[in-house]
Design a protein around this motif. Sequence first.
Motif, PDB file in Angstrom:
ATOM      1  N   VAL A 140       0.811  -1.222   0.000  1.00  0.00           N
ATOM      2  CA  VAL A 140       0.000   0.000   0.000  1.00  0.00           C
ATOM      3  C   VAL A 140       0.848   1.278   0.000  1.00  0.00           C
ATOM      4  CG1 VAL A 140      -1.749   1.297   1.283  1.00  0.00           C
ATOM      5  CG2 VAL A 140      -2.036  -1.138   0.911  1.00  0.00           C
ATOM      6  N   PRO A 141       1.887   1.376   0.841  1.00  0.00           N
ATOM      7  CA  PRO A 141       2.695   2.608   0.796  1.00  0.00           C
ATOM      8  C   PRO A 141       3.238   2.886  -0.608  1.00  0.00           C
ATOM      9  CG  PRO A 141       3.288   1.292   2.696  1.00  0.00           C
ATOM     10  CD  PRO A 141       2.366   0.460   1.873  1.00  0.00           C
ATOM     11  N   ILE A 144       0.466   4.051  -2.821  1.00  0.00           N
ATOM     12  CA  ILE A 144       0.105   5.436  -2.510  1.00  0.00           C
ATOM     13  C   ILE A 144       1.063   6.403  -3.213  1.00  0.00           C
ATOM     14  CG2 ILE A 144       0.095   7.156  -0.640  1.00  0.00           C
ATOM     15  CD1 ILE A 144      -1.207   5.035   1.135  1.00  0.00           C
ATOM     16  N   PHE A 149      -3.406   9.626  -2.581  1.00  0.00           N
ATOM     17  CA  PHE A 149      -4.100   9.251  -1.350  1.00  0.00           C
ATOM     18  C   PHE A 149      -5.582   8.937  -1.569  1.00  0.00           C
ATOM     19  CE2 PHE A 149      -0.325  11.246   0.298  1.00  0.00           C
ATOM     20  CZ  PHE A 149      -0.014  10.427   1.368  1.00  0.00           C
ATOM     21  N   PRO A 153      -5.289   3.280  -4.749  1.00  0.00           N
ATOM     22  CA  PRO A 153      -4.331   2.305  -4.213  1.00  0.00           C
ATOM     23  C   PRO A 153      -4.999   1.241  -3.348  1.00  0.00           C
ATOM     24  CG  PRO A 153      -4.054   4.435  -3.159  1.00  0.00           C
ATOM     25  CD  PRO A 153      -4.962   4.638  -4.323  1.00  0.00           C
ATOM     26  N   ARG A 154      -6.057   1.646  -2.645  1.00  0.00           N
ATOM     27  CA  ARG A 154      -6.734   0.671  -1.782  1.00  0.00           C
ATOM     28  C   ARG A 154      -7.514  -0.339  -2.606  1.00  0.00           C
ATOM     29  NH1 ARG A 154      -9.434   5.306   1.046  1.00  0.00           N
ATOM     30  NH2 ARG A 154      -7.606   6.627   1.129  1.00  0.00           N
ATOM     31  N   GLU A 227      -6.638   1.674   4.547  1.00  0.00           N
ATOM     32  CA  GLU A 227      -7.147   2.983   4.987  1.00  0.00           C
ATOM     33  C   GLU A 227      -6.383   3.483   6.209  1.00  0.00           C
ATOM     34  OE1 GLU A 227     -11.784   2.463   3.463  1.00  0.00           O
ATOM     35  OE2 GLU A 227     -11.225   2.010   5.530  1.00  0.00           O
ATOM     36  N   GLY A 230      -2.783   5.141   4.979  1.00  0.00           N
ATOM     37  CA  GLY A 230      -2.706   6.497   4.450  1.00  0.00           C
ATOM     38  C   GLY A 230      -4.047   6.964   3.953  1.00  0.00           C
ATOM     39  N   GLY A 231      -4.174   8.244   3.656  1.00  0.00           N
ATOM     40  CA  GLY A 231      -5.433   8.792   3.188  1.00  0.00           C
ATOM     41  C   GLY A 231      -6.202   9.404   4.337  1.00  0.00           C
ATOM     42  N   ASN A 237      -9.359   4.619   8.422  1.00  0.00           N
ATOM     43  CA  ASN A 237      -8.813   5.935   8.767  1.00  0.00           C
ATOM     44  C   ASN A 237      -9.442   6.458  10.052  1.00  0.00           C
ATOM     45  OD1 ASN A 237      -9.629   9.054   8.451  1.00  0.00           O
ATOM     46  ND2 ASN A 237      -7.471   8.690   7.908  1.00  0.00           N
TER      47      ASN A 237
END
Lengths: 281, 303
Positions: A140-141, A144, A149, A153-154, A227, A230-231, A237
């Motif tokens: 994921v990083p 991203i 963001f 990517p997710r 989540e 990042g984002g 998140n």
Amino acid sequence: MDKTLGDKIPEFNKKTGANGNVGLSGASFSLGDHRTKFETFIIILVAVIIIGGSELLIYAFNVPQYVLPRPSQIATALVTEFPNLWPHLLITLKELFIGFAIGASIGFLLAAVITQFPFVEKVVTPYILLLVTTPMLALVPLLILRFGFGSEPRIIAVALASGPMVMINSATGFRRVDLAKIALARSFGASTFQIFTKIRIPMAMPMIIVGLMVGSIFGLLTTIGAEMVGGAEGLGNRLTYYSALIRMPQFFAIILILAILGISIYVFFFWLGKKWASWEA
Amino acid sequence: MRSRFTRQCRVFPTDRIAQEIEGWIGVSMTENTMVDGVSGKTLKTKMAITKATKVYQTRSGGVHALDNVSLDVREGEFLCILGPSGCGKTTLLWSMAGLHSLTSGDIRLGNEPIMKPHPEIAMIFQDANLLPWRNLIKNIELPFELKRKPPDRALISRLLDRVGLTGFENKMPRELSGGMQQRASIVRSLSVNPSVLLMDEPFGALDAFTRDEMNLLIQEIWMETRKTIAFVTHSIAEAIFLADRVAVMSARPGRIAEIYDIDIPRPRSIEIQTEPDFIKRVLEIKSRIEHGRGGSGPRVAIT
């Protein structure tokens, strides 16, 4: 009569529903369809004892809210916070749904195609195993960095996490060839495509559904994890957000939502399995 | 197209058109018509197997499953193909169904070479072979579904009634006993109205009582429909009970060792299996099979 034995004895004159409702009661699906009232009562009783007991214990030992909130506080937070959490829930669902749809369709098609070619299968399988065993969250990083963001990517991570799961299970299903059944279809003049749709797919269906179930649960894990990485949106998140603010009732309210989401996915595929694959009890 | 025409013509072998076509395709259509010296019945060849050879390639070399097998299946006869396991009888039957290709030799239905499954030929498999995800009626309608034709509901319900399965249409295969499953598979094969029925040890997995029951049923069905039946079995008694002729195969390489005519009058009852004449026939074939294997078993004296 004992239920498990009841499945194994052919009961010729038993009045069953139109489809003969003997459910998926194997090891892979343990959500039994014939639950007695007594069992239901005990299950509810256990839930009441756990919730009520923890409420009392936390209250009695004066555990601070930021360590462990009381069930009643979680419930209150769920109700009051829900309007704020709703858009995040929708985003999480969207990512999960799109990612899973992409991953599952690619996984299913790949499984259907490569199992027809043993050589290709031998070459491809180790790489699929690599995808299955590597936590896609780790990517994921990187994703991203490449896609920003937003949701992309997710979604990609979810597809990468669920696709191989669907693929590996479906492939197991497609590999279970019963030559006699294929010969039967051929003896009545079936084409290769008809053998695929009328014999191979129904035969693989129980494993395909297991793959979809495991894949979608993997997808949910990856959505939430991604989540959290990042984002600024999605339930994952919100988890990091509320834990940073030490607002534990809200934090646990989200966990409750996620638990319900997971159970719903399971129940959905269980239902699908009963509908399409109940012949393999 | 041509073959269908010739098959129709064979019903009237003296027909002028038939003779014309005989000259045209270079095959005599009267050639494979024989007359039984005893009964005076006309014995037309329905399927002709000529020098059928099948070699399976394995890592340790080729295995001769069939070696120059020549056998005629006569129109309307009940032929049993009998042999020990591994003698190639299933290979032979699957080749007749167009499910296996031969290494050399050929199999014909009338004048048509069988290279792939033929609509006139229906196969009944070991263990009924019903699809477990379909209920009984959906299983029976499978051939129609595959041919994208509406199922012949009248014929199906008549056949279901005939084998005693009326009322079980919506049952799933696992809810039916082994005998009922095999009866359903017989209905499935008969519903497409084939002229040849190939049966691959259909009752091998059934218990002795059900087996007797099924043997009587298949005899009745054969007597009613007079379809050409080739029936593979490893039970000598079953073969003699059912057959007009028993073709005994020997193993490795698979060959036709002997063909026995069974002239026991029909309908035959299960009880005839205990009659001395029947037992004598069983012992005769048994000794032939053991002799063919190298004769290590006890020889049986036949008086």
